[in-house]
Design a protein around this motif. Structure first.
Motif, short mmCIF file in Angstrom:
data_model
loop_
_atom_site.label_atom_id
_atom_site.label_comp_id
_atom_site.label_asym_id
_atom_site.label_seq_id
_atom_site.Cartn_x
_atom_site.Cartn_y
_atom_site.Cartn_z
N GLU A 134 10.32 -1.69 -22.34
CA GLU A 134 8.94 -1.31 -22.03
C GLU A 134 8.49 -1.94 -20.72
OE1 GLU A 134 4.97 0.01 -22.09
OE2 GLU A 134 6.81 0.78 -23.00
N TYR A 135 8.92 -3.18 -20.47
CA TYR A 135 8.58 -3.84 -19.21
C TYR A 135 9.15 -3.06 -18.03
CZ TYR A 135 8.51 -7.30 -15.46
OH TYR A 135 8.32 -7.94 -14.27
N GLU A 136 10.39 -2.61 -18.17
CA GLU A 136 11.03 -1.87 -17.08
C GLU A 136 10.30 -0.56 -16.81
OE1 GLU A 136 15.04 -1.57 -18.42
OE2 GLU A 136 15.57 -3.62 -17.81
N VAL A 137 9.84 0.11 -17.88
CA VAL A 137 9.05 1.33 -17.70
C VAL A 137 7.73 1.00 -17.01
CG1 VAL A 137 7.83 3.19 -18.89
CG2 VAL A 137 10.11 2.49 -19.67
N PHE A 138 7.11 -0.08 -17.45
CA PHE A 138 5.84 -0.53 -16.87
C PHE A 138 5.99 -0.78 -15.36
CE2 PHE A 138 3.52 -4.57 -15.84
CZ PHE A 138 2.25 -4.03 -15.76
N ILE A 139 7.04 -1.50 -14.97
CA ILE A 139 7.25 -1.82 -13.57
C ILE A 139 7.61 -0.56 -12.77
CG2 ILE A 139 8.73 -3.07 -11.94
CD1 ILE A 139 6.63 -4.80 -13.34
N SER A 140 8.33 0.36 -13.40
CA SER A 140 8.75 1.57 -12.68
C SER A 140 7.57 2.42 -12.24
CB SER A 140 9.71 2.39 -13.54
OG SER A 140 9.00 3.03 -14.61
N HIS A 141 6.43 2.25 -12.89
CA HIS A 141 5.24 3.02 -12.54
C HIS A 141 4.38 2.32 -11.49
CE1 HIS A 141 6.27 5.22 -16.24
NE2 HIS A 141 5.59 6.20 -15.71
N ILE A 142 4.82 1.15 -11.04
CA ILE A 142 4.12 0.45 -9.96
C ILE A 142 4.83 0.78 -8.65
CG2 ILE A 142 3.29 -1.76 -9.09
CD1 ILE A 142 3.48 -2.86 -11.92
N LYS A 143 4.16 1.45 -7.76
CA LYS A 143 4.79 1.97 -6.54
C LYS A 143 5.00 0.86 -5.52
CE LYS A 143 2.14 6.17 -7.41
NZ LYS A 143 1.05 7.05 -6.94
N PRO A 144 6.24 0.71 -5.01
CA PRO A 144 6.50 -0.30 -3.98
C PRO A 144 6.02 0.16 -2.61
CG PRO A 144 8.53 0.85 -4.55
CD PRO A 144 7.47 1.37 -5.46
N VAL A 145 5.37 -0.73 -1.89
CA VAL A 145 4.87 -0.42 -0.55
C VAL A 145 5.24 -1.56 0.40
CG1 VAL A 145 2.96 1.01 -1.37
CG2 VAL A 145 2.61 -1.45 -1.04
N ASP A 146 5.24 -1.27 1.69
CA ASP A 146 5.58 -2.30 2.68
C ASP A 146 4.45 -3.31 2.83
OD1 ASP A 146 8.17 -1.35 3.44
OD2 ASP A 146 7.19 0.27 4.54
N ASP A 147 3.23 -2.85 2.79
CA ASP A 147 2.06 -3.73 2.82
C ASP A 147 0.90 -3.01 2.14
OD1 ASP A 147 0.14 -2.49 4.89
OD2 ASP A 147 2.05 -2.55 5.96
N PHE A 148 -0.18 -3.76 1.91
CA PHE A 148 -1.29 -3.21 1.15
C PHE A 148 -2.39 -2.59 2.01
CE2 PHE A 148 -0.04 -6.61 -2.08
CZ PHE A 148 0.50 -5.69 -2.97
N SER A 149 -2.29 -2.70 3.32
CA SER A 149 -3.41 -2.31 4.19
C SER A 149 -3.80 -0.85 4.01
CB SER A 149 -3.06 -2.59 5.65
OG SER A 149 -1.87 -1.91 6.03
N GLN A 150 -2.81 0.05 3.95
CA GLN A 150 -3.14 1.47 3.80
C GLN A 150 -3.71 1.77 2.42
OE1 GLN A 150 0.12 4.08 4.77
NE2 GLN A 150 -1.19 5.88 4.93
N ILE A 151 -3.21 1.06 1.42
CA ILE A 151 -3.71 1.25 0.05
C ILE A 151 -5.19 0.89 -0.02
CG2 ILE A 151 -3.46 0.60 -2.37
CD1 ILE A 151 -1.09 2.19 -1.12
N ILE A 152 -5.55 -0.23 0.56
CA ILE A 152 -6.95 -0.68 0.53
C ILE A 152 -7.84 0.33 1.25
CG2 ILE A 152 -8.55 -2.48 1.29
CD1 ILE A 152 -6.21 -4.45 0.99
N GLU A 153 -7.33 0.88 2.34
CA GLU A 153 -8.11 1.82 3.13
C GLU A 153 -8.33 3.14 2.39
OE1 GLU A 153 -7.64 4.27 7.34
OE2 GLU A 153 -6.54 2.41 7.04
N GLN A 154 -7.30 3.62 1.67
CA GLN A 154 -7.34 4.97 1.12
C GLN A 154 -7.70 5.03 -0.37
OE1 GLN A 154 -3.49 6.64 2.01
NE2 GLN A 154 -3.93 6.84 4.20
N GLU A 155 -7.47 3.95 -1.12
CA GLU A 155 -7.65 3.98 -2.57
C GLU A 155 -8.98 3.36 -3.00
OE1 GLU A 155 -6.23 4.79 -5.45
OE2 GLU A 155 -4.13 5.24 -5.08
#
Length: 276
Positions: A134-155
């Motif tokens: 279940e942990y592996e499924v949980f982590i698989s749904h967390i998208k890896p990104v190079d940095d958070f700057s674009q996420i903060i801007e768009q999400e």
């Protein structure tokens, strides 16, 4: 006792030691609650991706106060999504700028959750109350990104989480004492710390539902085990802390019940309300 809404935390409260629950028993309880026009609310720090997996088949029968109150879902539809101010999220990441990898930071937004590619999220034995699969499924749904700057801007960001294991209490205490902003750190189980906006918590989410349904605090029953449950345990005379909860959480509740691994929440619902 005229209860019209039951809200339970999930990990460490409603779920057992492996992060599961007795689905057959829950289905019977849910059917009886519906007959009595009692709402069942899953009040959790988890996002809807995991909660929908958790309650697959019951998604439209359970109401969700997710992301520690920031995301409220009814009948499978979002009715409220409260986002953190972007400047506050940026200030938080600046505060921990040299620890973003070590503390395994996860940013949760309306469209998903995100982590840094270089962070190590490998399963660790003893990682709270969740099976490795279940942990592996949980982590698989967390998208890896190079940095958070674009996420903060768009999400639209619901919360920020750090999976810091043994150091979580010290990190939360330091942050709450020294961060000059409108965010607060709360423990959310598994050795994780959630960073949420002050005043936006599970109790706030439940209050939105109370207003929607026209019910009062003494018609609400709550169950919890963690620091992010304290406000909802304090809001009603029908509040229950499980035996495995820390003393501070037990002090916030009016009653104490058995251990989460012994299915204490469903047992007490049956005993007090359903007489099954």
């Amino acid at each position: 006792m005229s209860i019209k809404l039951i809200a339970s935390d999930m990990d460490g409260t409603f779920l057992d030691a492996n992060g599961n629950y007795n689905r057959e028993q829950f289905e019977k309880i849910l059917t009886e609650l519906q007959k009595q026009e009692i709402h069942f609310v899953a009040a959790s720090g988890n996002n809807m991706t995991r909660l929908n997996r958790m309650f697959a088949g019951f998604e439209k029968d359970v109401t969700f106060v997710a992301e520690n109150g920031a995301h409220i879902v009814e009948n499978g539809q979002t009715i409220i999504h409260h986002s953190l101010p972007k400047l506050q999220v940026q200030a938080l990441l600046t505060y921990f700028s040299d620890k973003l990898l070590d503390y395994r930071v996860v940013i949760s937004g309306i469209n998903g959750a995100y982590r840094l590619k270089k962070s190590n999220f490998d399963f660790r034995p003893g990682f709270g109350m969740i099976e490795e699969k279940e942990y592996e499924v949980f982590i698989s749904h967390i998208k890896p990104v190079d940095d958070f700057s674009q996420i903060i801007e768009q999400e639209a960001i619901s919360k920020v989480t750090m999976m810091v294991f043994d150091a979580h209490e010290a990190i939360a205490q330091d942050f709450n004492q020294n961060f000059q902003g409108d965010l607060v750190a709360v423990g959310s189980g598994y050795g994780a710390v959630d960073f949420i906006q002050k005043g936006i918590h599970k109790a706030w989410g439940i209050e939105q539902l109370m207003e929607r349904y026209g019910i009062q605090a003494d018609q609400v029953m709550t169950f919890g085990d963690g620091g992010n449950d304290i406000e909802m345990l304090q809001m009603t005379p029908h509040s229950y802390a499980v035996d495995n909860a820390p003393e501070a959480v037990k002090a916030a509740a009016q009653h104490e019940i058995g251990h989460h691994k012994d299915n204490a929440v469903m047992e007490i619902i049956e005993e007090l309300l359903l007489k099954m």
